[in-house]
Design a protein around this motif. Sequence first.
Motif, PDB file in Angstrom:
ATOM      1  N   PHE A   1       1.240  -0.974  -0.020  1.00  0.00           N
ATOM      2  CA  PHE A   1       0.134   0.088  -0.402  1.00  0.00           C
ATOM      3  C   PHE A   1       0.800   1.335   0.130  1.00  0.00           C
ATOM      4  O   PHE A   1      -0.075   2.150  -0.170  1.00  0.00           O
ATOM      5  CB  PHE A   1      -0.705  -0.143   1.323  1.00  0.00           C
ATOM      6  N   GLY A   2       2.055   0.756  -0.248  1.00  0.00           N
ATOM      7  CA  GLY A   2       3.158   2.022   0.006  1.00  0.00           C
ATOM      8  C   GLY A   2       4.118   3.105   1.357  1.00  0.00           C
ATOM      9  O   GLY A   2       3.042   2.092   2.161  1.00  0.00           O
ATOM     10  N   ASP A   3       4.361   3.758   0.933  1.00  0.00           N
ATOM     11  CA  ASP A   3       4.180   4.775   2.763  1.00  0.00           C
ATOM     12  C   ASP A   3       3.288   5.727   2.747  1.00  0.00           C
ATOM     13  O   ASP A   3       2.385   5.581   3.088  1.00  0.00           O
ATOM     14  CB  ASP A   3       5.679   5.341   2.511  1.00  0.00           C
ATOM     15  N   ILE A   4       2.947   4.575   4.433  1.00  0.00           N
ATOM     16  CA  ILE A   4       1.773   5.764   5.408  1.00  0.00           C
ATOM     17  C   ILE A   4       2.287   5.932   7.032  1.00  0.00           C
ATOM     18  O   ILE A   4       3.107   5.370   7.333  1.00  0.00           O
ATOM     19  CB  ILE A   4       0.383   4.826   5.980  1.00  0.00           C
ATOM     20  N   ASN A   5       2.261   6.871   7.219  1.00  0.00           N
ATOM     21  CA  ASN A   5       2.482   7.984   8.047  1.00  0.00           C
ATOM     22  C   ASN A   5       3.935   7.721   8.535  1.00  0.00           C
ATOM     23  O   ASN A   5       4.622   7.456   9.413  1.00  0.00           O
ATOM     24  CB  ASN A   5       2.575   7.571   9.107  1.00  0.00           C
ATOM     25  N   GLY A   6       4.937   7.331   7.348  1.00  0.00           N
ATOM     26  CA  GLY A   6       6.877   7.600   6.858  1.00  0.00           C
ATOM     27  C   GLY A   6       6.768   6.345   7.089  1.00  0.00           C
ATOM     28  O   GLY A   6       8.323   5.686   7.802  1.00  0.00           O
ATOM     29  N   PHE A   7       6.183   5.360   7.537  1.00  0.00           N
ATOM     30  CA  PHE A   7       6.210   3.410   7.925  1.00  0.00           C
ATOM     31  C   PHE A   7       6.030   3.434   6.021  1.00  0.00           C
ATOM     32  O   PHE A   7       4.934   3.288   5.586  1.00  0.00           O
ATOM     33  CB  PHE A   7       5.952   2.962   8.690  1.00  0.00           C
ATOM     34  N   ASP A   8       6.722   1.796   5.969  1.00  0.00           N
ATOM     35  CA  ASP A   8       6.588   1.136   5.177  1.00  0.00           C
ATOM     36  C   ASP A   8       5.220   0.076   5.374  1.00  0.00           C
ATOM     37  O   ASP A   8       5.400  -0.757   6.081  1.00  0.00           O
ATOM     38  CB  ASP A   8       7.631   0.320   4.051  1.00  0.00           C
ATOM     39  N   SER A   9       4.662   0.428   4.392  1.00  0.00           N
ATOM     40  CA  SER A   9       3.320  -0.307   4.495  1.00  0.00           C
ATOM     41  C   SER A   9       3.157  -1.962   4.988  1.00  0.00           C
ATOM     42  O   SER A   9       2.304  -2.675   6.004  1.00  0.00           O
ATOM     43  CB  SER A   9       1.879   0.175   4.020  1.00  0.00           C
TER      44      SER A   9
ATOM     45  N   ILE B   1       1.547  -3.309  15.123  1.00  0.00           N
ATOM     46  CA  ILE B   1       0.868  -1.883  14.974  1.00  0.00           C
ATOM     47  C   ILE B   1       1.321  -1.222  14.572  1.00  0.00           C
ATOM     48  O   ILE B   1       1.340   0.057  15.838  1.00  0.00           O
ATOM     49  CB  ILE B   1      -0.201  -2.675  15.782  1.00  0.00           C
ATOM     50  N   PRO B   2       1.125   0.132  13.243  1.00  0.00           N
ATOM     51  CA  PRO B   2       0.852   1.248  14.071  1.00  0.00           C
ATOM     52  C   PRO B   2       0.387   2.075  14.474  1.00  0.00           C
ATOM     53  O   PRO B   2      -1.541   1.783  14.541  1.00  0.00           O
ATOM     54  CB  PRO B   2       0.765   1.760  12.287  1.00  0.00           C
ATOM     55  N   MET B   3       0.574   3.311  15.212  1.00  0.00           N
ATOM     56  CA  MET B   3      -0.211   3.663  16.528  1.00  0.00           C
ATOM     57  C   MET B   3      -1.060   5.320  15.854  1.00  0.00           C
ATOM     58  O   MET B   3       0.646   5.811  15.128  1.00  0.00           O
ATOM     59  CB  MET B   3       0.427   3.568  18.008  1.00  0.00           C
ATOM     60  N   GLU B   4      -1.548   5.883  16.419  1.00  0.00           N
ATOM     61  CA  GLU B   4      -1.422   7.265  16.115  1.00  0.00           C
ATOM     62  C   GLU B   4      -0.930   8.083  16.803  1.00  0.00           C
ATOM     63  O   GLU B   4      -0.746   7.835  17.930  1.00  0.00           O
ATOM     64  CB  GLU B   4      -2.963   7.798  16.416  1.00  0.00           C
ATOM     65  N   ASP B   5      -0.777   9.157  16.503  1.00  0.00           N
ATOM     66  CA  ASP B   5       0.045  10.205  17.140  1.00  0.00           C
ATOM     67  C   ASP B   5      -0.396  11.141  18.184  1.00  0.00           C
ATOM     68  O   ASP B   5      -0.180  11.728  19.382  1.00  0.00           O
ATOM     69  CB  ASP B   5       1.023  11.267  16.741  1.00  0.00           C
ATOM     70  N   ARG B   6      -2.599  11.106  17.852  1.00  0.00           N
ATOM     71  CA  ARG B   6      -2.940  12.069  18.478  1.00  0.00           C
ATOM     72  C   ARG B   6      -4.805  10.900  18.594  1.00  0.00           C
ATOM     73  O   ARG B   6      -4.855  10.768  17.905  1.00  0.00           O
ATOM     74  CB  ARG B   6      -3.246  13.496  17.162  1.00  0.00           C
ATOM     75  N   VAL B   7      -5.018  11.409  19.923  1.00  0.00           N
ATOM     76  CA  VAL B   7      -6.801  10.744  19.862  1.00  0.00           C
ATOM     77  C   VAL B   7      -7.321  11.336  18.384  1.00  0.00           C
ATOM     78  O   VAL B   7      -7.809  10.573  18.416  1.00  0.00           O
ATOM     79  CB  VAL B   7      -7.194  11.793  21.271  1.00  0.00           C
ATOM     80  N   PHE B   8      -7.290  12.334  18.191  1.00  0.00           N
ATOM     81  CA  PHE B   8      -7.722  12.442  17.069  1.00  0.00           C
ATOM     82  C   PHE B   8      -8.149  12.211  15.797  1.00  0.00           C
ATOM     83  O   PHE B   8      -8.693  11.798  14.899  1.00  0.00           O
ATOM     84  CB  PHE B   8      -7.723  14.397  16.787  1.00  0.00           C
TER      85      PHE B   8
END
Length: 578
Positions: free
Chosen positions: A216-224, A298-305
């Motif tokens: 799926f390409g790079d997502i949030n700076g990670f190799d998906s 498992i990638p996590m989020e930086d913000r609760v939003f």
Amino acid sequence: MKIYLTNKGKRSLKMTMELLGAAFFILHSTFFISCSDMLDTESELVEFEKDNTLNHPTDSVYSVMGIIGKMQIIADRTILLGEVRGDLITTTESASSDLKQLTSFNMSVDNKYNVVSDYYAVINNCNYFLANVDTALQRRGRNIFTEEYAAVKAFRAWVYLQLAQAYGQVPLVTDPVMTEQAAQQAMELPRKGIAEICEYFINDLTPYAEVELPRFGDINGFDSQQFFIPMRALLGDLCLWSGHYQEAAKWYHDYLTDKRGAITLNFSNRITWSSVSEFLYPRDSYSVTGTREMLSFIPMEDRVFDGVVSNLENIFNSTRENNYYFQVEPSIAMRKLSAAQTYCIEHKTDTETDTIYAPKQGLVNDILVGDLRLYSNYNLSSRGTQDPYSEYSSSIQTISKVSRLYIPTYRRTMVYLRYAEALNRAGFPQSAFTILKYGICQENIIANVDSIEQSLAAPFISFDANVFPKEETIGIHSLGSGDSHVNEYYTLPMPSTSLPTRQDTIDYQIPLVENMIIDEMALEGAFEGYRFNDLMRVALRRQDPAYLANPISQRTGERNETLHSLLMDTKNWYLPLP
């Protein structure tokens, strides 16, 4: 039932029902905002179930990312259930009552970490995808959903493995639950134990073992691609838990040696003393938090939003958010295990080679004694003089393994250790010990494994010398205990007297090498959520609950008789189902 596609790139399909007495969401496919760039849409659609087929690449991406979004909800829990219930950490006075319940095995059905519906939400997302994706759809003669289909099967199997480790016996639901009646029927299914669950998913996954991971390409700076579970490593785990040790060793071996991308250990990724004459401070290049060491996560989020934010940092570390009051800390048992190791250095001069052993006393910090990985990952400092009425803790704890950005599912060194565990139980203790002391490569196998075992274990221990050269090979014990290949105190167990047969010697060695492997798993994997499950796996294998009860009841340095008695009954190892 509705799907909403908004201009934010979010999609949700939600139904509420009861399963195992809990509300449980069917396809709440909400995923991180960072994916919206890939899935930008200005439309807002409403579809009903009869039209909700997964027959377009965008549908596939939406649904798979939605599953990952649901996995975020159980991510912290996979670490905490495996670590807080083990013997390597203890809770502090600042710990929440829910964490204290876990560590004391006095878990209520309303404990915040005891939400079985969260696991089934992921599972039902997977079931829905697998039942509805158009696997026959082709483009240019290629089935376009094969990779996603295999990846979702792996997600489902991995979640079931976590579920069985946590609850012992659970309903095995493999069809999507879309109505209250279906939920009731699912609730009444016979509960399956971990061995039965593993057997089911070994058969389910094996046909897809060679399928590549989705791109799926790079997502949030990670190799998906790292978001997806490596299939053969997972099959190794399932075989390891179900007692198919040769099959487990073969799956791990084939995964590690895959010519499309071999999994080698990083020779420089270790912590060592900087001098053979002065043992003051180590030279630290040891790290388990880089994405190279992480095979999947498992990638996590930086913000609760944006979605689910990991709370592990606030549990393991001092932060402004928790006023520096950490909730867990390394146990006395962890410190003792680390200090019990013998660190040595191979010192070469122009004329000779010496082995120098680090001192056990007189070091500037007690946790510098023995293995250095605890020191590398853990730091406790004082905030200095402060007002006794301050709302902030006077101590600052940092456990560097904890990341708020991702929760590991597979890490390369831990896969090697499970590979060693499988080899040992398959009847090849010399090969397993080679992984610990010397590092696995063809030259080390020839030098340290006798010809009989080399012949018998050949399918499981072949390594291309061009990919796994000796000069870049390292024993896992050397990551924190120096040059273990010359350590005369770290040796393959041998009986004090000759035994009647070769098999008798092997039978003598297997449990002792297994003990060494489990210790190494603790030294290498501390604070990462493996420990309780590693102890449980061996205790079940040996039919010996004391293997688990003894270390956990002595995590504080002295045996807690009440806890020991509780853990001698295997029913108390698991969370209560609602």
